[in-house]
Design a protein around this motif. Structure first.
Motif, PDB file in Angstrom:
ATOM      1  N   VAL A  89      20.575  -3.579 -46.215  1.00 64.27           N
ATOM      2  CA  VAL A  89      21.156  -2.583 -45.054  1.00 64.27           C
ATOM      3  C   VAL A  89      20.734  -3.092 -43.695  1.00 64.27           C
ATOM      4  N   LEU A  90      21.395  -3.073 -42.814  1.00 67.75           N
ATOM      5  CA  LEU A  90      21.447  -3.256 -41.261  1.00 67.75           C
ATOM      6  C   LEU A  90      21.991  -2.231 -40.679  1.00 67.75           C
ATOM      7  N   LEU A  91      21.122  -1.576 -39.697  1.00 68.36           N
ATOM      8  CA  LEU A  91      21.474  -0.489 -38.807  1.00 68.36           C
ATOM      9  C   LEU A  91      21.310  -1.309 -37.527  1.00 68.36           C
ATOM     10  N   VAL A  92      22.623  -0.637 -36.696  1.00 70.20           N
ATOM     11  CA  VAL A  92      22.951  -0.935 -35.462  1.00 70.20           C
ATOM     12  C   VAL A  92      23.061   0.236 -34.494  1.00 70.20           C
ATOM     13  N   SER A  93      22.298   0.406 -33.481  1.00 70.74           N
ATOM     14  CA  SER A  93      22.382   1.711 -32.675  1.00 70.74           C
ATOM     15  C   SER A  93      23.945   1.552 -31.931  1.00 70.74           C
ATOM     16  N   ASP A  94      24.276   3.085 -31.717  1.00 71.27           N
ATOM     17  CA  ASP A  94      25.517   3.091 -31.066  1.00 71.27           C
ATOM     18  C   ASP A  94      25.453   2.605 -29.728  1.00 71.27           C
ATOM     19  N   ASN A  95      24.496   2.593 -29.021  1.00 68.68           N
ATOM     20  CA  ASN A  95      24.394   2.045 -27.514  1.00 68.68           C
ATOM     21  C   ASN A  95      24.659   0.778 -27.538  1.00 68.68           C
ATOM     22  N   THR A 117      25.837 -10.223 -47.552  1.00 67.63           N
ATOM     23  CA  THR A 117      26.447  -9.056 -48.539  1.00 67.63           C
ATOM     24  C   THR A 117      25.903  -7.668 -48.233  1.00 67.63           C
ATOM     25  N   SER A 118      24.891  -7.750 -47.257  1.00 68.72           N
ATOM     26  CA  SER A 118      24.170  -6.909 -46.714  1.00 68.72           C
ATOM     27  C   SER A 118      25.097  -5.498 -46.235  1.00 68.72           C
ATOM     28  N   TYR A 119      24.753  -4.097 -46.364  1.00 70.70           N
ATOM     29  CA  TYR A 119      25.762  -3.228 -45.696  1.00 70.70           C
ATOM     30  C   TYR A 119      25.264  -3.321 -44.330  1.00 70.70           C
ATOM     31  N   ILE A 120      26.399  -2.661 -43.669  1.00 70.26           N
ATOM     32  CA  ILE A 120      25.973  -2.466 -42.176  1.00 70.26           C
ATOM     33  C   ILE A 120      26.157  -1.122 -41.743  1.00 70.26           C
ATOM     34  N   ALA A 121      25.793  -0.461 -40.723  1.00 69.88           N
ATOM     35  CA  ALA A 121      25.960   0.787 -40.529  1.00 69.88           C
ATOM     36  C   ALA A 121      25.697   1.186 -39.065  1.00 69.88           C
ATOM     37  N   ILE A 122      26.282   1.973 -38.451  1.00 71.84           N
ATOM     38  CA  ILE A 122      26.184   2.405 -36.760  1.00 71.84           C
ATOM     39  C   ILE A 122      25.520   3.793 -36.823  1.00 71.84           C
ATOM     40  N   ILE A 123      24.319   3.762 -36.021  1.00 73.54           N
ATOM     41  CA  ILE A 123      23.707   5.045 -36.098  1.00 73.54           C
ATOM     42  C   ILE A 123      23.648   5.663 -34.701  1.00 73.54           C
ATOM     43  N   THR A 162      30.313  -4.922 -45.304  1.00 71.57           N
ATOM     44  CA  THR A 162      29.054  -5.851 -45.320  1.00 71.57           C
ATOM     45  C   THR A 162      29.282  -6.761 -44.080  1.00 71.57           C
ATOM     46  N   LEU A 163      28.257  -7.450 -43.611  1.00 68.99           N
ATOM     47  CA  LEU A 163      27.964  -8.382 -42.908  1.00 68.99           C
ATOM     48  C   LEU A 163      29.142  -9.442 -43.093  1.00 68.99           C
ATOM     49  N   GLY A 164      29.377  -9.819 -44.047  1.00 70.00           N
ATOM     50  CA  GLY A 164      30.472 -11.097 -44.221  1.00 70.00           C
ATOM     51  C   GLY A 164      31.807 -10.610 -43.821  1.00 70.00           C
ATOM     52  N   GLU A 173      42.276 -11.015 -33.981  1.00 67.17           N
ATOM     53  CA  GLU A 173      42.624 -10.266 -32.833  1.00 67.17           C
ATOM     54  C   GLU A 173      43.705  -9.110 -33.204  1.00 67.17           C
ATOM     55  N   SER A 174      44.098  -9.249 -34.705  1.00 66.46           N
ATOM     56  CA  SER A 174      45.283  -8.276 -35.207  1.00 66.46           C
ATOM     57  C   SER A 174      44.714  -7.444 -35.847  1.00 66.46           C
ATOM     58  N   MET A 175      43.184  -7.175 -35.926  1.00 68.85           N
ATOM     59  CA  MET A 175      42.723  -5.940 -36.665  1.00 68.85           C
ATOM     60  C   MET A 175      41.576  -5.439 -36.094  1.00 68.85           C
ATOM     61  N   ASP A 176      41.163  -4.390 -36.067  1.00 70.37           N
ATOM     62  CA  ASP A 176      39.833  -3.699 -35.628  1.00 70.37           C
ATOM     63  C   ASP A 176      38.885  -3.445 -36.547  1.00 70.37           C
ATOM     64  N   LEU A 177      37.780  -3.399 -36.328  1.00 70.46           N
ATOM     65  CA  LEU A 177      36.594  -3.120 -37.026  1.00 70.46           C
ATOM     66  C   LEU A 177      36.174  -1.552 -37.455  1.00 70.46           C
ATOM     67  N   SER A 178      35.882  -1.009 -38.474  1.00 70.10           N
ATOM     68  CA  SER A 178      35.454   0.284 -38.464  1.00 70.10           C
ATOM     69  C   SER A 178      34.216   0.068 -39.514  1.00 70.10           C
ATOM     70  N   LEU A 179      33.166   0.956 -39.213  1.00 76.02           N
ATOM     71  CA  LEU A 179      31.725   1.070 -39.905  1.00 76.02           C
ATOM     72  C   LEU A 179      31.308   2.317 -40.107  1.00 76.02           C
ATOM     73  N   PRO A 180      30.525   2.573 -41.215  1.00 79.34           N
ATOM     74  CA  PRO A 180      30.038   3.818 -41.315  1.00 79.34           C
ATOM     75  C   PRO A 180      29.301   4.277 -40.322  1.00 79.34           C
ATOM     76  N   TYR A 181      29.291   5.707 -39.953  1.00 77.85           N
ATOM     77  CA  TYR A 181      28.695   6.085 -38.806  1.00 77.85           C
ATOM     78  C   TYR A 181      27.694   7.235 -39.324  1.00 77.85           C
ATOM     79  N   MET A 182      26.317   6.972 -39.054  1.00 79.00           N
ATOM     80  CA  MET A 182      25.341   7.679 -39.371  1.00 79.00           C
ATOM     81  C   MET A 182      24.742   8.903 -38.364  1.00 79.00           C
ATOM     82  N   THR A 183      24.443   9.944 -38.849  1.00 76.87           N
ATOM     83  CA  THR A 183      23.689  10.678 -37.870  1.00 76.87           C
ATOM     84  C   THR A 183      22.614  11.439 -38.397  1.00 76.87           C
ATOM     85  N   LEU A 184      21.602  12.237 -37.772  1.00 73.73           N
ATOM     86  CA  LEU A 184      20.523  12.921 -38.637  1.00 73.73           C
ATOM     87  C   LEU A 184      21.121  14.230 -38.498  1.00 73.73           C
TER      88      LEU A 184
END
Length: 355
Positions: A89-95, A117-123, A162-164, A173-184
């Protein structure tokens, strides 16, 4: 004969793997976090340590002007080199994601040993809090985050990002990304709240809530193993819970609008009012669910357009088959105001084991 035997013996002695790494020289990192710290990148690594026959997890932090540089800095604070070959799992901060998410991820796509193949999420919030789980969580971060995200995928809260897959979409250019969003939550326990919406390479700061995220995945026909929706039918004074069995969609794009037509097969998992064996009641229920799902889909479209985030990939079809529309300018700007009409028809396939 002797020469051939000698060659075979030499091959056996010299055989090996070019990228072999001895575990005594490295420490495996299952969870990693990246965030912005002023003008620098800050990384946090969680890795196992062994004491008195027990496995515990420690963290190492590093700072630098890039992700690789910050990782190198963290390496100097550990006894073995930090190895990302088994990253889960790779966590990336929203900022950080609001700046340009590709730049801090670049190093993961350069080295063959890295796992994509790791999961990626925004926190949301401070990264350190996500690596210091409260006592109510009776497990460590190495088990908690993979299971949390796996469950979210299983129940269609999020797609299997996943990262891949992230790298593929970021190159388009023709599609945008969406990633899991995590909060506490109020107890400080990380939860998946929905999905973060991106426009080009940047997190827009806008998200879809969990229910909206499920609707978005249904719209993309990207179902997990289980997909449930619950509505409160005020007219009948009763809740109704449905499971999505299958989704059939048709997309028609013209120069002035996009038509989305859905036929959705469902099963009813909860409806205390009962009576679905009656044809009139069955039709009324199907009409109610069709209207509710259409309303949900329109909300999702509205939110993604406000974020200028084409997470559905309509731009792919526009780019391929509608060059005049594509050449109007930046697709994200076009998508934000482009008329999209949605029609939904629900078909009830399963109601009650007694019916």
């Amino acid at each position: 004969m002797k020469k051939g035997l000698l060659i075979i013996i030499m091959m056996l002695l010299l055989g090996g793997c070019w990228d072999e790494a001895q575990y005594k020289d490295v420490t495996i990192v299952p969870v990693m976090g990246i965030e912005k710290d002023g003008e620098e990148i800050k990384t946090i690594f969680s890795f196992p340590t062994f004491e008195n026959g027990m496995i515990n997890y420690s963290t190492s932090e590093g700072k630098g002007f890039s992700t690789w540089n910050a990782r190198y800095d963290a390496n100097q604070r550990t006894m073995e080199a930090l190895n990302l070959a088994h990253l889960e799992v790779l966590l990336v901060s929203d900022n950080l994601a609001k700046k340009d998410i590709y730049e801090p991820l670049d190093m993961f796509f350069r080295t063959p040993k890295n796992r994509i193949t790791s999961y990626i999420a925004i926190i949301e919030g401070d990264m350190e809090q996500y690596f210091n789980l409260p006592e109510d969580v009776n497990t460590d971060v190495a088990d908690f985050y993979p299971e949390l995200l796996h469950t979210a995928v299983l129940y269609t809260f999020v797609a299997e990002n996943t990262l891949g897959e992230t790298a593929k979409i970021l190159r388009e250019e023709s599609m945008d990304l969406s990633l899991p969003y995590m909060t506490l939550n109020e107890k400080g326990i990380p939860t998946v709240e929905g999905i973060a919406l991106f426009s080009n390479y940047k997190f827009t700061g806008k998200t879809l809530r969990k229910e909206e995220s499920i609707a978005a995945n249904i719209m993309k026909d990207n179902l997990g193993k289980h997909t449930y929706l619950t509505y409160k039918w005020r007219q009948k004074e009763s809740p109704i819970t449905i499971e999505i069995i299958s989704v059939h969609r048709k997309i028609k794009i013209t120069h002035d609008k996009i038509d989305l037509n859905y036929v959705i097969d469902i099963g009813v998992d909860e409806f205390p009012k009962n009576g679905l064996y009656k044809n009139d009641m069955r039709r009324e229920t199907e009409n109610f669910l069709s209207d509710e799902m259409k309303r949900d889909f329109n909300k999702v479209i509205q939110k993604t357009q406000e974020a200028k985030s084409d997470i559905f990939g309509f731009g792919r079809r526009v780019h391929a088959f509608h060059s005049e529309l594509w050449e109007r300018g930046d697709w994200q700007e076009t998508y934000a105001t482009f008329p999209i009409e949605v029609d939904v028809k629900v078909r009830m396939k399963r109601t009650n084991i007694l019916d």
